[in-house]
Design an enzyme around this catalytic site. Sequence first.
Site, PDB file in Angstrom:
ATOM      1  N   TYR A 182       0.798  -1.193   0.075  1.00 50.48           N
ATOM      2  CA  TYR A 182      -0.057  -0.202  -0.065  1.00 50.48           C
ATOM      3  C   TYR A 182       0.975   1.295  -0.062  1.00 50.48           C
ATOM      4  O   TYR A 182       2.332   1.147   0.063  1.00 50.48           O
ATOM      5  CB  TYR A 182      -1.014   0.052   1.272  1.00 50.48           C
ATOM      6  CG  TYR A 182      -2.188  -1.110   1.024  1.00 50.48           C
ATOM      7  CD1 TYR A 182      -3.298  -0.872   0.253  1.00 50.48           C
ATOM      8  CD2 TYR A 182      -1.962  -2.240   1.949  1.00 50.48           C
ATOM      9  CE1 TYR A 182      -4.197  -1.726   0.019  1.00 50.48           C
ATOM     10  CE2 TYR A 182      -3.126  -3.279   1.692  1.00 50.48           C
ATOM     11  CZ  TYR A 182      -4.206  -2.844   0.667  1.00 50.48           C
ATOM     12  OH  TYR A 182      -4.731  -3.909   0.626  1.00 50.48           O
ATOM     13  N   ARG A 342     -10.836 -14.020   7.985  1.00 51.40           N
ATOM     14  CA  ARG A 342     -11.995 -14.771   7.425  1.00 51.40           C
ATOM     15  C   ARG A 342     -12.575 -15.911   8.130  1.00 51.40           C
ATOM     16  O   ARG A 342     -13.893 -16.090   8.146  1.00 51.40           O
ATOM     17  CB  ARG A 342     -11.431 -15.560   5.985  1.00 51.40           C
ATOM     18  CG  ARG A 342     -10.950 -14.282   5.055  1.00 51.40           C
ATOM     19  CD  ARG A 342     -10.067 -15.017   3.828  1.00 51.40           C
ATOM     20  NE  ARG A 342      -8.730 -15.463   4.304  1.00 51.40           N
ATOM     21  CZ  ARG A 342      -7.941 -16.362   3.641  1.00 51.40           C
ATOM     22  NH1 ARG A 342      -8.157 -16.538   2.349  1.00 51.40           N
ATOM     23  NH2 ARG A 342      -6.813 -16.759   4.084  1.00 51.40           N
ATOM     24  N   CYS A 368     -11.785 -19.824   0.227  1.00 53.45           N
ATOM     25  CA  CYS A 368     -12.070 -19.834  -1.440  1.00 53.45           C
ATOM     26  C   CYS A 368     -12.228 -18.039  -1.561  1.00 53.45           C
ATOM     27  O   CYS A 368     -12.028 -18.006  -2.907  1.00 53.45           O
ATOM     28  CB  CYS A 368     -13.493 -20.245  -1.364  1.00 53.45           C
ATOM     29  SG  CYS A 368     -14.734 -19.291  -0.453  1.00 53.45           S
ATOM     30  N   ALA A 415     -26.420 -27.072  -0.179  1.00 53.86           N
ATOM     31  CA  ALA A 415     -27.838 -26.329  -0.325  1.00 53.86           C
ATOM     32  C   ALA A 415     -28.845 -26.959   0.766  1.00 53.86           C
ATOM     33  O   ALA A 415     -29.594 -26.274   1.363  1.00 53.86           O
ATOM     34  CB  ALA A 415     -28.197 -26.232  -1.538  1.00 53.86           C
ATOM     35  N   GLU A 434     -31.536 -38.084   1.248  1.00 51.50           N
ATOM     36  CA  GLU A 434     -30.137 -38.126   0.779  1.00 51.50           C
ATOM     37  C   GLU A 434     -29.663 -39.625   0.230  1.00 51.50           C
ATOM     38  O   GLU A 434     -29.894 -40.631   0.907  1.00 51.50           O
ATOM     39  CB  GLU A 434     -28.889 -37.429   1.602  1.00 51.50           C
ATOM     40  CG  GLU A 434     -27.609 -37.862   0.849  1.00 51.50           C
ATOM     41  CD  GLU A 434     -27.301 -37.288  -0.490  1.00 51.50           C
ATOM     42  OE1 GLU A 434     -27.138 -37.995  -1.508  1.00 51.50           O
ATOM     43  OE2 GLU A 434     -27.781 -36.071  -0.628  1.00 51.50           O
ATOM     44  N   ASN A 442     -21.455 -32.783  -3.753  1.00 52.50           N
ATOM     45  CA  ASN A 442     -20.052 -32.499  -4.562  1.00 52.50           C
ATOM     46  C   ASN A 442     -18.948 -32.242  -3.560  1.00 52.50           C
ATOM     47  O   ASN A 442     -17.797 -32.203  -3.844  1.00 52.50           O
ATOM     48  CB  ASN A 442     -20.287 -31.294  -5.445  1.00 52.50           C
ATOM     49  CG  ASN A 442     -21.249 -31.858  -6.707  1.00 52.50           C
ATOM     50  OD1 ASN A 442     -21.356 -33.104  -6.880  1.00 52.50           O
ATOM     51  ND2 ASN A 442     -21.746 -30.913  -7.285  1.00 52.50           N
TER      52      ASN A 442
END
Length: 665
Positions: A182, A342, A368, A415, A434, A442
């Site tokens: 910076y 994070r 991610c 989801a 399921e 996934n």
Amino acid sequence: MVSKYHNLFEPVKIGSLELKNRFAMAPMGPLGLADREGGFNQRGIEYYTARARGGTGLIITGVTFVDNEVEEHGMPNCPCSTHNPVHFIRTAREMTERIHAYDAKVFIQLSGGFGRVTIPTNLGEYPPVAPSPIKHRWLEKICRELTVGEIKAIVRKFGDGAYNAKRAGFDGVQIHAVHEGYLIDQFAISFFNHRTDEYGGSLENRLRFAREIVEEIKKRCGEDFPVVLRYSPKSYIKDWRVGALPGEEFEEKGRDIPEGIEAAKLLAAYGYDALDVDVGSYDSWWWSHPPMYQKKGLYIPFAKLIKDAVKVPVICAGRMDNPDMASQAVSDGACDIASLGRPLLADSDYVNKLKAGRTSLIRPCLSCQEGCMGRIQEYSALNCAVNPEACREAVTFLTPALKSKKVLIAGGGVAGCEAARVLALRGHKPVIYEKHSRIGGNLLAGGAPDFKEDDLALVAWYEETLRELDVEIRCGTGISAEEIKSSGADAVIIATGSKPKIFDFGNAKRVLTAEEVLLDKEDTGDEVVIVGGGLVGCELALWLKERGRKVTIVEIMDKLLALNGPLCHANSEMLERLIPFKGINVLTDTKVIKTTECGALIETGGKTKEIPADSIVLAVGYNSEKTVYEQLKYDIGELHLIGDARKVSNIMYAIWDAYEVAKNI
């Protein structure tokens, strides 16, 4: 409290200020958390207060500008403590008072500006500035050199900004920064600073800007007002816009370790009360904002070098979410405070859960960067992929359902699991069906590479969380449209996910899917051709290479990650550069025609040729699996389609969409 983490809950001092534990919230760009007058908006107030409520001892806010004249930013990208001081103090005071209610302390991060690294979406029409006429990081522009008068003006603004922050109830300030390249760091690094006046040349001259800032703040706010510096002892710069990878031999063009240690000693002598250590630069962004391809705790060795050189406390961030690692770092004298950025986006209650011994209920960060740095970069908005509430605590607040409903969920991927979690929290009775033996969808294949371990940690978190919420899960149980219609459910959510796209190329036995390979259902043999150079294909290639395979990626586009790559440049650039660095062959503008006896026939440059391969692995994307939905869409009154079943995307949108739908059933 788990006794082995006891040292993380001991008090520690920065100057004369005592913190209740060894956890800090690392500063992250507060995009979307400011109002047009430079104050904190309600989203920002709720966001920071939630982390204090969650047990964090020190909250460090993200970038707050002190100057909006020399380097114009446009309002309201970030807070600005000098733009409208009365308004800033009023809004910030509400936040600091609420944070203090939880016996937490709060520092504001004051920024001298971005200089050559200003993100284009934040730059607008304003010309970038720098210590010298040097290349901009992102744009084909040469930066304008700051005058001595402008430097002095920014220093005075730091005094004003810190004084306003102290009036607003902040316990100290962090200076942004002799770190990451910076503006103040650009002055400190000779590669960027070509000046011949008192702000250029020797190390002391290049650090003069940083010295004058701490002296001005101490003069205005008193010697007892803590001033911390975000500091990078090593830059990892190979050349302009070119960074070095872990393990790579290179000549450092930025700050190297010997100068980094010398500079740290000077900075502590100038009056900085603590150093918040990381490494990297915008030219090597994957060090400053480490993706999952970087190891956890990557800054600990650098923090230890600085800790051994100075007599002020050292803060260490950088994938520090493993509490065993953080505890060991404190025990070893590598740092005094573990800083979580994070991980606190992912779970605001991280510290309280750790203290209570409920580590299995800490929602993991995936590194991610889709919801945080990626969205900051592209949309000027800070969020979190796995936590839809982050930076939206008030607007996403869950309310109890007026009437408890039986909700049938077809599919136990991310989801479906998120929908069940939210429904249960609101008082509904979700049931997950399921078809596989374990929930996760996934994520189970995606988490196979060792650098994707947190994908599997997220699955484990959902398993534990849904168990705590007493959610019924029927694994190994698919469900048909007819069974759903006769189930008596009040509402139905279809979260049946997606399936890999399949091509046989003439010999289906030699063609495998990425999922089959990642789950170890099929053996690739020694020589592998991967069809598709997107995220899945590139990560699969790295994993296979680590397992000793000879790998070739065949990509029809003109570059890797051309479609659906990581949003954050730190992730995409590191992954793209790791591929050749690890010795993986890449053929772009190329397509596979068919299998042959020895491998695959490809077409490249208008010509065909054969390349050897024991197997061809498909990583060419997914198709939504919505068969059950299509059979039900005219028969069920309250029917929702979410996740990949609605539209193939990524983990973030699967979770966010599920949260949105389940919040309103």
